[in-house]
Design an enzyme around this catalytic site. Structure first.
Site, PDB file in Angstrom:
ATOM      1  CB  CYS A 128       6.685  -2.724  16.333  1.00 43.08           C
ATOM      2  SG  CYS A 128       8.354  -2.341  15.772  1.00 43.08           S
ATOM      3  CD  GLU A 185      -3.016  -1.082   2.176  1.00 41.93           C
ATOM      4  OE1 GLU A 185      -4.123  -1.548   1.904  1.00 41.93           O
ATOM      5  OE2 GLU A 185      -2.737  -0.614   3.284  1.00 41.93           O
ATOM      6  CB  CYS A 244       1.006   5.887  11.044  1.00 39.62           C
ATOM      7  SG  CYS A 244       1.895   7.185  10.316  1.00 39.62           S
ATOM      8  CB  SER A 252      10.201   6.522   9.239  1.00 43.54           C
ATOM      9  OG  SER A 252       9.806   6.070  10.510  1.00 43.54           O
ATOM     10  CB  CYS A 282       2.822   7.266   3.386  1.00 47.35           C
ATOM     11  SG  CYS A 282       3.382   6.223   4.703  1.00 47.35           S
ATOM     12  CD  GLU A 333      13.726  -0.157   9.719  1.00 44.50           C
ATOM     13  OE1 GLU A 333      12.888   0.229  10.554  1.00 44.50           O
ATOM     14  OE2 GLU A 333      14.558   0.606   9.188  1.00 44.50           O
ATOM     15  CB  CYS A 358       3.321  -2.031  13.706  1.00 47.82           C
ATOM     16  SG  CYS A 358       3.501  -1.773  11.932  1.00 47.82           S
TER      17      CYS A 358
END
Ligand code: SAH
Ligand code: SF4
Length: 398
Positions: free
Chosen positions: A130, A106, A361, A211, A119, A180, A133
């Site tokens: 995590c 996405e 997010c 990020s 994004c 990541e 998430c």
């Protein structure tokens, strides 16, 4: 009866065409040199691809027939296929993009007061697990290629009719989608170079942000090899809680992470580092935790001798099915921010956008053909509410 069988030599398989979305300017120039073409021809083709959103070499009319034929024989411009797209009431737009092997990722566009942020995802899923998430809960399949990362920006830029230096709806990119990005360093760095190249999407260096959950050695490498803004997911002011929320903290605890951020900021004297802090009710949102976070941030600024070197971005938790975490009230978020502001720490609260289309997010899911069997393990362990992954997962994709 025996029959004589003539031996047949199969022709060597034709090499797969090169997807030009997978090459930054250096790669394009090298490819063109390899087919006997000068640098300026590579640059001309980049303008067709990124400024005019053209994928068909025969439409690149200023190239000359011979070059067009060479390109058609050996190359393609192949963006990912849009499987589904969804506009939101607040102007946010989400694309589900098909990737090889049945996966999908996405990408989300978020317009806001004169700027537009895309994004972008870096992996199919994420191996880091995590606990808060939804991407992490889905497990991990693979890294995205340079073409698949650049292709996300290409699809959005075309949809928006974006032209660098003129009509710019897309002004910022954040590598904050699925995955990541530092676990996919070798593909993410050239992709970010296309984003910032004038012949590519032409974004300013500081408007491309990576990020990370805090992979210390790769933060150092990034400081040397690229020049982008850095956002670091902190989410807790102490190691005990951070390790519970983010298993990667066992490998790179807070002190080591902040030291790496310091080295990054020292290399780039004018940039600040954004620390992301997802607020979860009753987990990390108390006044004492706000004070502890303020102390960390003040210590960081003092070492750099710059007041606003550290910025805090508070993200109220975005819920997803199966999570046990809860978003704090607006008052609690404001109180947490006030503690930080009173300690002179620059603190923003990220407005939640696109949550009517699950585009906020941590809500990005795509379709991950999980190779880590995380979903299965979570189901078996019956711990879908607030899963704590096994130790071995922490660096599975490194
Ligand atoms: N893997 C990278 C980038 C992708 S996640 C990283 O962790 O930084 C982008 C941001 O969204 C991170 O700060 C992440 O912690 C945050 N996030 C993840 N899940 C969330 C959720 N459910 N609600 C709010 N923020 C979330
Ligand atoms: Fe991966 Fe980032 Fe999600 Fe953690 S927050 S699981 S690092 S995508």
């Amino acid at each position: 009866m025996s029959r004589e069988i003539a031996s047949v030599t199969l022709p060597a398989a034709a090499p797969a065409p090169v997807n030009l979305l997978g090459l930054d300017r250096t790669g394009m120039v090298a490819l063109f040199a390899g087919i006997g073409e000068p640098r300026y021809r590579a640059e001309q083709v980049m303008k067709w691809i990124y400024h005019r959103h053209e994928t068909d070499f025969s439409a690149m009319t200023d190239l000359g027939k011979a070059l067009r034929a060479k390109l058609e024989a050996a190359c393609v411009v192949a963006p990912p296929k849009v499987q589904f797209e969804k506009p939101s009431a607040d102007g946010t737009h989400k694309w589900l993009l098909g990737m090889d092997g049945g996966n999908a990722i996405e990408t989300v566009f978020i317009p806001d007061k004169g700027r537009g942020t895309l994004c972008v995802s870096s992996q199919v899923g994420c191996a880091l697990a995590c606990t808060f998430c939804s991407t992490g809960a889905e497990g991990f399949n693979r890294n995205l290629s340079v073409a698949e990362i650049v292709g996300q920006v290409w699809v959005a830029a075309k949809h928006l009719g974006n032209v660098p230096h003129r009509q710019r709806k897309l002004t910022n990119v954040v590598m904050m989608g699925m995955g990541e990005p530092l676990h996919n360093f070798d593909n993410v760095v050239p992709a970010m170079s296309v984003m910032r190249d004038d012949l590519g999407f032409g974004l300013a260096n500081k408007r491309v942000t990576l990020s990370t959950s805090g992979l210390v050695p790769w933060i150092d490498r990034l400081g040397v090899e690229s020049d982008v803004s850095l956002a670091v997911s902190l989410h807790a002011p102490d190691d005990e809680l951070r390790s519970q929320l983010m298993p990667i903290n066992r490998k790179y605890p807070i002190a080591e992470l902040l030291a790496a951020c310091l080295r990054y900021a020292q290399r780039k004297p004018r940039t600040s580092i954004t620390f992301e802090y997802t607020l979860m009710q009753g987990v990390n949102d108390s006044p004492a935790q706000a004070r502890a976070l303020a102390r960390l941030m003040r210590g960081f600024n003092a070492k750099l001798q710059r007041d606003n070197a550290a910025k805090v971005n508070l993200i109220p938790f975005n819920p997803f099915p199966g999570t046990g975490y809860v978003r704090p009230s607006d008052d609690a978020v404001r109180d947490f921010q006030t503690v930080l502001m009173h300690a002179d720490v620059l603190t923003m609260v990220r407005r939640t956008r696109g949550d009517d289309i699950d585009a906020a997010c941590g809500q990005l899911k795509g379709r991950v053909l999980d190779r880590t069997r995380r979903q299965e393990r979570l189901r078996r362990a019956g711990e879908a509410a607030t899963p704590t992954p096994p130790e071995g997962d922490v660096d599975a994709a490194a």
